[in-house]
Design a protein around this motif. Structure first.
Motif, PDB file in Angstrom:
ATOM      1  N   GLY A  40       8.649   0.743   9.213  1.00  0.00           N
ATOM      2  CA  GLY A  40       9.925   0.770   9.906  1.00  0.00           C
ATOM      3  C   GLY A  40      10.010   2.009  10.774  1.00  0.00           C
ATOM      4  O   GLY A  40       9.114   2.859  10.803  1.00  0.00           O
ATOM      5  N   ASN A  41      11.107   2.150  11.486  1.00  0.00           N
ATOM      6  CA  ASN A  41      11.263   3.268  12.413  1.00  0.00           C
ATOM      7  C   ASN A  41      11.299   4.623  11.723  1.00  0.00           C
ATOM      8  O   ASN A  41      10.963   5.640  12.311  1.00  0.00           O
ATOM      9  N   GLU A  42      11.728   4.647  10.455  1.00  0.00           N
ATOM     10  CA  GLU A  42      11.851   5.913   9.751  1.00  0.00           C
ATOM     11  C   GLU A  42      10.598   6.276   8.963  1.00  0.00           C
ATOM     12  O   GLU A  42      10.536   7.337   8.354  1.00  0.00           O
ATOM     13  N   ALA A  43       9.596   5.400   8.949  1.00  0.00           N
ATOM     14  CA  ALA A  43       8.384   5.673   8.199  1.00  0.00           C
ATOM     15  C   ALA A  43       7.601   6.803   8.852  1.00  0.00           C
ATOM     16  O   ALA A  43       7.384   6.807  10.058  1.00  0.00           O
ATOM     17  N   GLU A  44       7.190   7.775   8.072  1.00  0.00           N
ATOM     18  CA  GLU A  44       6.433   8.911   8.570  1.00  0.00           C
ATOM     19  C   GLU A  44       5.111   9.022   7.834  1.00  0.00           C
ATOM     20  O   GLU A  44       5.029   8.761   6.629  1.00  0.00           O
ATOM     21  N   SER A  45       4.065   9.405   8.554  1.00  0.00           N
ATOM     22  CA  SER A  45       2.777   9.631   7.921  1.00  0.00           C
ATOM     23  C   SER A  45       2.906  10.794   6.941  1.00  0.00           C
ATOM     24  O   SER A  45       3.541  11.809   7.242  1.00  0.00           O
ATOM     25  N   GLY A  46       2.309  10.634   5.774  1.00  0.00           N
ATOM     26  CA  GLY A  46       2.403  11.670   4.761  1.00  0.00           C
ATOM     27  C   GLY A  46       1.906  11.189   3.418  1.00  0.00           C
ATOM     28  O   GLY A  46       1.354  10.089   3.287  1.00  0.00           O
ATOM     29  N   THR A  47       2.124  12.005   2.404  1.00  0.00           N
ATOM     30  CA  THR A  47       1.652  11.715   1.050  1.00  0.00           C
ATOM     31  C   THR A  47       2.758  11.063   0.231  1.00  0.00           C
ATOM     32  O   THR A  47       3.894  11.551   0.209  1.00  0.00           O
ATOM     33  N   TYR A  48       2.426   9.962  -0.422  1.00  0.00           N
ATOM     34  CA  TYR A  48       3.387   9.220  -1.231  1.00  0.00           C
ATOM     35  C   TYR A  48       2.771   8.860  -2.584  1.00  0.00           C
ATOM     36  O   TYR A  48       1.549   8.872  -2.742  1.00  0.00           O
ATOM     37  N   TRP A  49       3.649   8.549  -3.532  1.00  0.00           N
ATOM     38  CA  TRP A  49       3.197   8.046  -4.820  1.00  0.00           C
ATOM     39  C   TRP A  49       3.080   6.530  -4.736  1.00  0.00           C
ATOM     40  O   TRP A  49       3.971   5.855  -4.229  1.00  0.00           O
ATOM     41  N   MET A  50       1.971   6.002  -5.246  1.00  0.00           N
ATOM     42  CA  MET A  50       1.702   4.568  -5.181  1.00  0.00           C
ATOM     43  C   MET A  50       1.325   4.027  -6.559  1.00  0.00           C
ATOM     44  O   MET A  50       0.688   4.712  -7.360  1.00  0.00           O
ATOM     45  N   LYS A  51       1.747   2.796  -6.816  1.00  0.00           N
ATOM     46  CA  LYS A  51       1.367   2.083  -8.032  1.00  0.00           C
ATOM     47  C   LYS A  51       1.153   0.621  -7.657  1.00  0.00           C
ATOM     48  O   LYS A  51       2.088  -0.180  -7.680  1.00  0.00           O
ATOM     49  N   PRO A  52      -0.076   0.253  -7.282  1.00  0.00           N
ATOM     50  CA  PRO A  52      -0.347  -1.123  -6.856  1.00  0.00           C
ATOM     51  C   PRO A  52      -0.094  -2.124  -7.978  1.00  0.00           C
ATOM     52  O   PRO A  52      -0.187  -1.803  -9.159  1.00  0.00           O
ATOM     53  N   LEU A  53       0.244  -3.353  -7.581  1.00  0.00           N
ATOM     54  CA  LEU A  53       0.385  -4.430  -8.548  1.00  0.00           C
ATOM     55  C   LEU A  53      -1.004  -4.919  -8.934  1.00  0.00           C
ATOM     56  O   LEU A  53      -1.752  -5.427  -8.102  1.00  0.00           O
ATOM     57  N   THR A  54      -1.380  -4.743 -10.167  1.00  0.00           N
ATOM     58  CA  THR A  54      -2.696  -5.156 -10.648  1.00  0.00           C
ATOM     59  C   THR A  54      -2.537  -5.880 -11.980  1.00  0.00           C
ATOM     60  O   THR A  54      -1.513  -5.769 -12.662  1.00  0.00           O
ATOM     61  N   ASN A  55      -3.575  -6.619 -12.361  1.00  0.00           N
ATOM     62  CA  ASN A  55      -3.570  -7.297 -13.652  1.00  0.00           C
ATOM     63  C   ASN A  55      -3.684  -6.300 -14.797  1.00  0.00           C
ATOM     64  O   ASN A  55      -3.244  -6.558 -15.910  1.00  0.00           O
ATOM     65  N   THR A  56      -4.284  -5.149 -14.518  1.00  0.00           N
ATOM     66  CA  THR A  56      -4.426  -4.092 -15.514  1.00  0.00           C
ATOM     67  C   THR A  56      -3.452  -2.966 -15.178  1.00  0.00           C
ATOM     68  O   THR A  56      -3.395  -2.536 -14.022  1.00  0.00           O
ATOM     69  N   ARG A  68      -1.619   3.868 -13.603  1.00  0.00           N
ATOM     70  CA  ARG A  68      -0.653   4.949 -13.471  1.00  0.00           C
ATOM     71  C   ARG A  68      -0.422   5.249 -11.994  1.00  0.00           C
ATOM     72  O   ARG A  68      -1.312   5.085 -11.154  1.00  0.00           O
ATOM     73  N   PRO A  69       0.783   5.691 -11.630  1.00  0.00           N
ATOM     74  CA  PRO A  69       1.043   6.075 -10.236  1.00  0.00           C
ATOM     75  C   PRO A  69       0.095   7.188  -9.796  1.00  0.00           C
ATOM     76  O   PRO A  69      -0.273   8.056 -10.591  1.00  0.00           O
ATOM     77  N   PHE A  70      -0.308   7.154  -8.539  1.00  0.00           N
ATOM     78  CA  PHE A  70      -1.175   8.190  -7.991  1.00  0.00           C
ATOM     79  C   PHE A  70      -0.733   8.496  -6.569  1.00  0.00           C
ATOM     80  O   PHE A  70      -0.060   7.694  -5.923  1.00  0.00           O
ATOM     81  N   GLN A  71      -1.100   9.661  -6.088  1.00  0.00           N
ATOM     82  CA  GLN A  71      -0.728  10.070  -4.732  1.00  0.00           C
ATOM     83  C   GLN A  71      -1.757   9.573  -3.719  1.00  0.00           C
ATOM     84  O   GLN A  71      -2.960   9.558  -4.004  1.00  0.00           O
ATOM     85  N   ILE A  72      -1.260   9.197  -2.541  1.00  0.00           N
ATOM     86  CA  ILE A  72      -2.136   8.692  -1.490  1.00  0.00           C
ATOM     87  C   ILE A  72      -1.502   8.983  -0.132  1.00  0.00           C
ATOM     88  O   ILE A  72      -0.268   9.081  -0.026  1.00  0.00           O
ATOM     89  N   TYR A  73      -2.332   9.133   0.890  1.00  0.00           N
ATOM     90  CA  TYR A  73      -1.848   9.410   2.239  1.00  0.00           C
ATOM     91  C   TYR A  73      -1.627   8.099   2.983  1.00  0.00           C
ATOM     92  O   TYR A  73      -2.532   7.265   3.077  1.00  0.00           O
ATOM     93  N   CYS A  74      -0.426   7.907   3.509  1.00  0.00           N
ATOM     94  CA  CYS A  74      -0.088   6.731   4.313  1.00  0.00           C
ATOM     95  C   CYS A  74       0.043   7.150   5.768  1.00  0.00           C
ATOM     96  O   CYS A  74       0.771   8.101   6.080  1.00  0.00           O
ATOM     97  N   ASP A  75      -0.660   6.451   6.654  1.00  0.00           N
ATOM     98  CA  ASP A  75      -0.616   6.749   8.080  1.00  0.00           C
ATOM     99  C   ASP A  75       0.121   5.640   8.814  1.00  0.00           C
ATOM    100  O   ASP A  75      -0.184   4.458   8.638  1.00  0.00           O
ATOM    101  N   PHE A  76       1.106   6.009   9.644  1.00  0.00           N
ATOM    102  CA  PHE A  76       1.880   5.024  10.412  1.00  0.00           C
ATOM    103  C   PHE A  76       1.659   5.191  11.918  1.00  0.00           C
ATOM    104  O   PHE A  76       2.360   4.572  12.711  1.00  0.00           O
ATOM    105  N   ASP A  77       0.680   6.009  12.288  1.00  0.00           N
ATOM    106  CA  ASP A  77       0.358   6.192  13.699  1.00  0.00           C
ATOM    107  C   ASP A  77      -0.754   5.242  14.142  1.00  0.00           C
ATOM    108  O   ASP A  77      -0.736   4.750  15.269  1.00  0.00           O
ATOM    109  N   LEU A  78      -1.703   4.982  13.254  1.00  0.00           N
ATOM    110  CA  LEU A  78      -2.815   4.099  13.593  1.00  0.00           C
ATOM    111  C   LEU A  78      -2.369   2.644  13.686  1.00  0.00           C
ATOM    112  O   LEU A  78      -2.731   1.927  14.615  1.00  0.00           O
ATOM    113  N   ARG A  79      -1.580   2.202  12.685  1.00  0.00           N
ATOM    114  CA  ARG A  79      -1.079   0.842  12.644  1.00  0.00           C
ATOM    115  C   ARG A  79       0.382   0.888  12.205  1.00  0.00           C
ATOM    116  O   ARG A  79       0.735   1.595  11.258  1.00  0.00           O
ATOM    117  N   PRO A  80       1.287   0.150  12.859  1.00  0.00           N
ATOM    118  CA  PRO A  80       2.723   0.251  12.572  1.00  0.00           C
ATOM    119  C   PRO A  80       3.106  -0.142  11.154  1.00  0.00           C
ATOM    120  O   PRO A  80       4.114   0.348  10.635  1.00  0.00           O
TER     121      PRO A  80
END
Length: 288
Positions: free
Chosen positions: A89-105, A108-120
């Motif tokens: 969205g318009n307010e999304a900024e590239s940076g570090t976020y906590w993520m917890k993917p939906l998996t069968n197993t 635990r949440p982990f930190q990851i870098y999300c980039d919104f400049d390469l792809r919207p």
């Protein structure tokens, strides 16, 4: 602080007492709500972990409730995201976020870098290597099972070991000079990315240029290199498409003594660096 489960139960109780549900309310189902609301699913409650919304079907239409579901901003430890695209969205900024993917197993949440400049829609950083600044070893390969959090684009290396848990249908390879993107190419997600000993997972299927500032080989997508001069899973080249043993743009670590070739087949433009080659270089892989 109330847990998400307690807040959910309180909200369900509120709906029952408020008369918002004038039918026989049923058990809460976790997941996305169905496409239609009719007499067959009247009274059904659905909770989406992605949107943090509780949805009620009254037999005619859906009503969404979410004010009590989470008091924490998405991407925090208390409210981790399932993928970077959740933040788009318009307010999304590239940076570090906590993520917890939906998996069968459970994971635990982990930190990851999300980039919104390469792809919207957002891209998750799953691998990077700073050439010459970091002495390579087997743990740093694109298919390594060693996990080192990918939290920023600073000099160094990182690797998400379980790349198959990261959502995304696209794969991006980008190269940086001190944080400034020099080139970036996207392609269809390679199902071999991160698989054991599969250096081919770093190949972009149907590559398309996002941006390219190279003054040579502009428009040529980067590829992994595995020749006698290269280290599989670490070395990349931007020359001779489809030839994985011919040349490299990164350090020729396997040579003795090693021969440096950073940006050799790219050549940096002067607006990025007055030193056109043999200067700082970081290559990164994203899933979008």
């Amino acid at each position: 602080m109330l847990t998400a489960t307690i807040r959910l139960l309180l909200l369900v109780n509120f709906l029952l007492k408020s008369g918002a549900c004038d039918c026989d309310c049923k058990a809460v189902e976790i997941g996305r709500s169905p496409q239609t609301c009719n007499a067959d699913n009247a009274g059904s409650l659905y909770y989406s972990p992605t949107s943090k919304l509780l949805t009620l079907c009254n037999g005619v239409s859906f009503t969404h409730f979410g004010s009590m579901m989470s008091t924490y901003k998405p991407g925090t430890f208390q409210n981790p995201i399932e993928s970077c695209s959740v933040l788009r969205g318009n307010e999304a900024e590239s940076g570090t976020y906590w993520m917890k993917p939906l998996t069968n197993t459970p994971i635990r949440p982990f930190q990851i870098y999300c980039d919104f400049d390469l792809r919207p829609n957002g891209c998750a950083l799953v691998w990077k290597h700073s050439y010459y600044q970091v002495t390579p070893n087997n743990n740093m390969r694109t298919f390594s099972t060693v996990n080192k959090p990918c939290i920023d684009l600073s000099d160094g290396w990182c690797n998400v070991a379980k790349k198959d848990t990261i959502e995304g249908s696209e794969q991006v390879t980008a190269a940086y000079h001190h944080g400034t993107v020099v080139y970036a190419y996207r392609g269809d997600r390679n199902p071999q990315l991160g698989k054991a000993s599969q250096w081919r997972g770093a190949i972009l299927n149907n590559p398309i240029k996002i941006t390219d500032h190279c003054t040579s080989n502009n428009g040529v997508a980067p590829e992994p290199e595995v020749g006698s001069h290269a280290l599989p899973g670490i070395s990349f080249d931007k020359h001779n498409p489809g030839v994985y043993t011919g040349n490299c743009d990164t350090d020729r670590y396997a040579w003795s003594p090693p021969t440096d070739c950073r940006w050799l087949n790219c050549i940096l433009p002067t607006q990025i660096s007055t030193t056109k080659s043999l200067t700082q270089m970081t290559v990164a892989i994203y899933l979008c």
